[in-house]
Design an enzyme around this catalytic site. Structure first.
Site, short mmCIF file in Angstrom:
data_model
loop_
_atom_site.label_atom_id
_atom_site.label_comp_id
_atom_site.label_asym_id
_atom_site.label_seq_id
_atom_site.Cartn_x
_atom_site.Cartn_y
_atom_site.Cartn_z
CE LYS A 1 89.91 25.89 26.93
NZ LYS A 1 90.76 24.81 27.41
CD GLU B 1 80.48 19.76 15.91
OE1 GLU B 1 81.21 20.75 16.12
OE2 GLU B 1 80.93 18.61 15.71
N GLY C 1 88.17 21.60 28.45
CA GLY C 1 86.74 21.49 28.17
C GLY C 1 86.06 20.43 29.02
NE ARG C 2 90.01 15.44 28.46
CZ ARG C 2 90.69 16.04 27.50
NH1 ARG C 2 90.07 16.78 26.60
NH2 ARG C 2 92.01 15.92 27.42
CD GLU D 1 87.79 15.36 24.26
OE1 GLU D 1 87.01 15.22 23.29
OE2 GLU D 1 87.73 16.36 25.00
CG HIS E 1 66.09 -6.67 33.08
ND1 HIS E 1 65.48 -7.87 33.32
CD2 HIS E 1 66.12 -6.02 34.27
CE1 HIS E 1 65.13 -7.94 34.60
NE2 HIS E 1 65.52 -6.83 35.20
CE LYS F 1 86.98 19.74 16.98
NZ LYS F 1 87.59 20.70 17.87
O1 F6P Z 1 85.77 17.26 21.22
C1 F6P Z 1 86.79 18.20 21.18
C2 F6P Z 1 86.50 19.37 22.05
O2 F6P Z 1 87.54 20.27 21.89
C3 F6P Z 1 86.31 19.01 23.53
O3 F6P Z 1 87.50 18.84 24.19
C4 F6P Z 1 85.50 20.15 24.00
O4 F6P Z 1 84.91 19.88 25.24
C5 F6P Z 1 84.52 20.28 22.87
O5 F6P Z 1 85.29 20.02 21.70
C6 F6P Z 1 83.82 21.60 22.76
O6 F6P Z 1 84.72 22.67 22.60
P1 F6P Z 1 84.30 24.15 22.84
O7 F6P Z 1 83.87 24.32 24.26
O8 F6P Z 1 85.50 24.98 22.51
O9 F6P Z 1 83.15 24.46 21.91
#
Ligand code: F6P
Length: 550
Positions: A211, A217, A273-274, A359, A390, A514
């Protein structure tokens, strides 16, 4: 009432009524409740779309439900819901509208943000995605060397990974089996390594899903993926245009990364995002299942949106599920909630819900910024049955904790299975029904004794029962049913956040880690002094450097 003139949740008469009711109710015994009302098993069920929802095995009476509904009314759940659907900025700490419901609105709907109808934009992106997905699926879109795309690797994390990864697993039976899909999220280089090690770069498309397009990452993995591709294709930078597309709200960063914005699929800041996998973030899924199936899934979402928006309170399923969660968390002290799908295809469903729920509702200040004095979101956990039986079901059956659980099952296995494998489905579902029965009604000491069990073992073999469960049953797991299930949980989470008076749409809690990671990294790589590093972390960093041979 507080100094600011507001009555806080735990000071309301509706809250007090529930506290009192809880005391008066005492120990709830499901055996007794069913004996007193034999119609409970059939009467305490609701239907939404294709989902049959049974809530009879809950530790509640008619009065409990009525009081919970009064709490929902007093806390303005329906008002906030309507404000969300209207596009008001209910995400107050980020000053944003919350409009994932617009992502699945029909073409002729009108939903305005700042005076602009966003529905045409949504459908324009869906059409662009469909055109691209069709070209990849048909082989018309080729890689740099003219070879057809056979592998699609989605690189994203959190909401830019969990949704499509979960839905791809869920809908595998509907996917084009000639395509290989992989999902890379972890910044651990092993994730990307394992995802691409057996792939041919000439046949591989990377979808960079972020987003913000700033998530470290994702950008790190995307950069490494680009190197892998260029190494494999002789280093011609032009290859990037045929092998990389982006899903984002941030055109500037996408272009800064080197991806042509013509190959970008857009979404907007009013999609959390979620809550985003039915936006452009679902492109990998759309390539796998095709645009028509993807639209069926969106229709499933929309069906539940409409139910949530219009169904009366007593038969509103997300409202009811949200209220039951509030009952257990805020009044009976439950700390966690298990989601137990009896479908191998839903193996990632609970992991997906963890972000959606935790979240969203993992908050400890209310919308006014004051510390909450009530429990908020539960720990959500679970894996598919029968594996969990199990492993950890022992604790649910005979441990000391109250763990409300959702059981999700399907009447029919997928068509693709052989007849022999299809026949296993009844055994799977026998377990499904047996577990909720055992959890609810247990086994009394007398029943144990009647089996000839020696007296000293009777306590060990007794099951107390009274472990509450919701059963969600559908005919089969289709794209529409998956959309219905996800929307159901999205709105359940909304209801709980509205009652607890928290902002379910921000996620400030992930920021500190972060920032600190960025600060600590030079200490690992260069041994740099990190100002303000605490003694414990400083010693760990030193141990790491020694073990790493630096
Ligand atoms: O974990 C924090 C967060 O901002 C989430 O809300 C989001 O889904 C994820 O990181 C990834 O963010 P982006 O889509 O901006 O890379």
């Amino acid at each position: 009432m507080n100094a600011d003139g507001r009555t806080r949740l735990h000071q309301t008469p509706e809250w007090a009524a529930l506290v009192k009711h809880r005391e008066q109710l005492g120990e709830v015994r499901l055996r007794e409740m069913f004996a007193a009302d034999p119609g409970r098993g059939t009467g305490w069920t609701l239907r939404v779309g294709d989902l049959h929802v049974d809530y009879s095995k809950h530790l509640v009476t008619d009065e409990t439900l009525a009081l919970l509904q009064e709490l929902a009314a007093a806390t303005g759940v329906s008002g906030l819901r309507d404000a969300m659907f209207r596009g008001e900025r209910i995400n107050i700490t980020e000053d944003r509208a919350v409009l994932h419901t617009a992502l699945r609105a029909p073409r002729d709907a009108v939903i305005e943000v700042d005076g602009e109808n966003v529905v045409p934009k949504v459908h324009a992106v869906l059409d662009k995605m469909a055109g691209f997905a069709d070209r990849v699926r048909s082989g018309e879109w080729t890689g740099h060397t003219g070879r057809r795309i056979r592998n699609v690797v989605n690189i994203g994390i959190g909401g830019s990974d969990l949704g499509p990864a979960m839905a791809y697993e869920a809908l595998r039976a509907f996917t084009d089996r000639s395509l290989t899909l992989r999902f890379v999220s972890n910044v651990d280089g092993a994730d990307l390594h394992e995802a691409v090690r057996d792939l041919d770069p000439a046949e591989t498309l990377f979808i960079i899903a972020s987003k913000t397009f700033t998530t470290i990452e994702t950008i790190t993995n995307a950069t490494s993926a680009r190197s892998w591709l260029l190494d494999g294709l002789g280093g011609d930078e032009k290859a990037v245009a045929k092998h990389f597309v982006a899903l984002s709200t941030n055109a500037e960063k996408v272009s800064g990364f080197g991806i042509d914005t013509a190959n970008m699929f857009e979404f907007w800041d009013w999609v959390g995002g979620r809550y985003s996998f039915d936006s452009a973030i679902g492109l990998s899924l759309m390539i796998a299942i095709g645009p028509d199936r993807f639209r069926e899934m969106l229709d499933g979402f929309h069906l539940v949106d409409e139910h949530f928006r219009t169904a009366p309170a007593e038969s509103n399923v997300p409202l009811l599920m949200g209220l039951l969660g509030v009952w257990y968390g805020s009044f009976l002290g439950a700390q966690s909630h298990a989601v137990l799908p009896y479908s191998h295809y839903l193996s990632k469903f609970t992991a997906y819900l963890q972000q959606l729920d935790m979240e969203s509702n993992g908050k400890s200040v209310d919308r006014e910024g004051k510390p909450v004095q009530w429990q908020t979101g539960p720990v959500v956990w679970g894996t598919p049955g029968t594996n969990g039986q199990h492993a950890y079901y022992q604790l649910i059956h005979q441990g000391t904790k109250l763990i409300p659980a959702d059981f999700i099952g399907f009447a029919r296995p997928v068509d693709e299975l052989s007849e022999e494998l299809k026949a296993q489905h009844d055994l799977l579902m026998a377990n499904f029904f047996a577990q909720t029965q055992a959890l609810a009604f247990g086994k009394t000491p007398d029943e144990v004794r009647a089996e000839g069990v020696p007296e000293e073992l009777v306590p060990h073999k007794t099951f107390r029962g009274d472990h509450p469960t919701t059963t969600i049953l559908a005919r089969e797991l289709t794209p529409s049913v998956l959309g219905q299930l996800v929307a159901l949980y999205e709105h359940k989470v909304f209801v709980q956040g509205a009652i607890w008076n928290i902002d379910s749409f921000d996620q400030w809690g992930v920021e500190l880690g972060k920032v600190l990671a960025k600060r600590v990294e030079p200490a690992l790589t260069e041994g740099a002094d990190v100002p303000g590093l605490d003694p414990s972390t400083g010693a760990l960093v030193a141990a790491y450097r020694e073990l790493r041979g630096r």
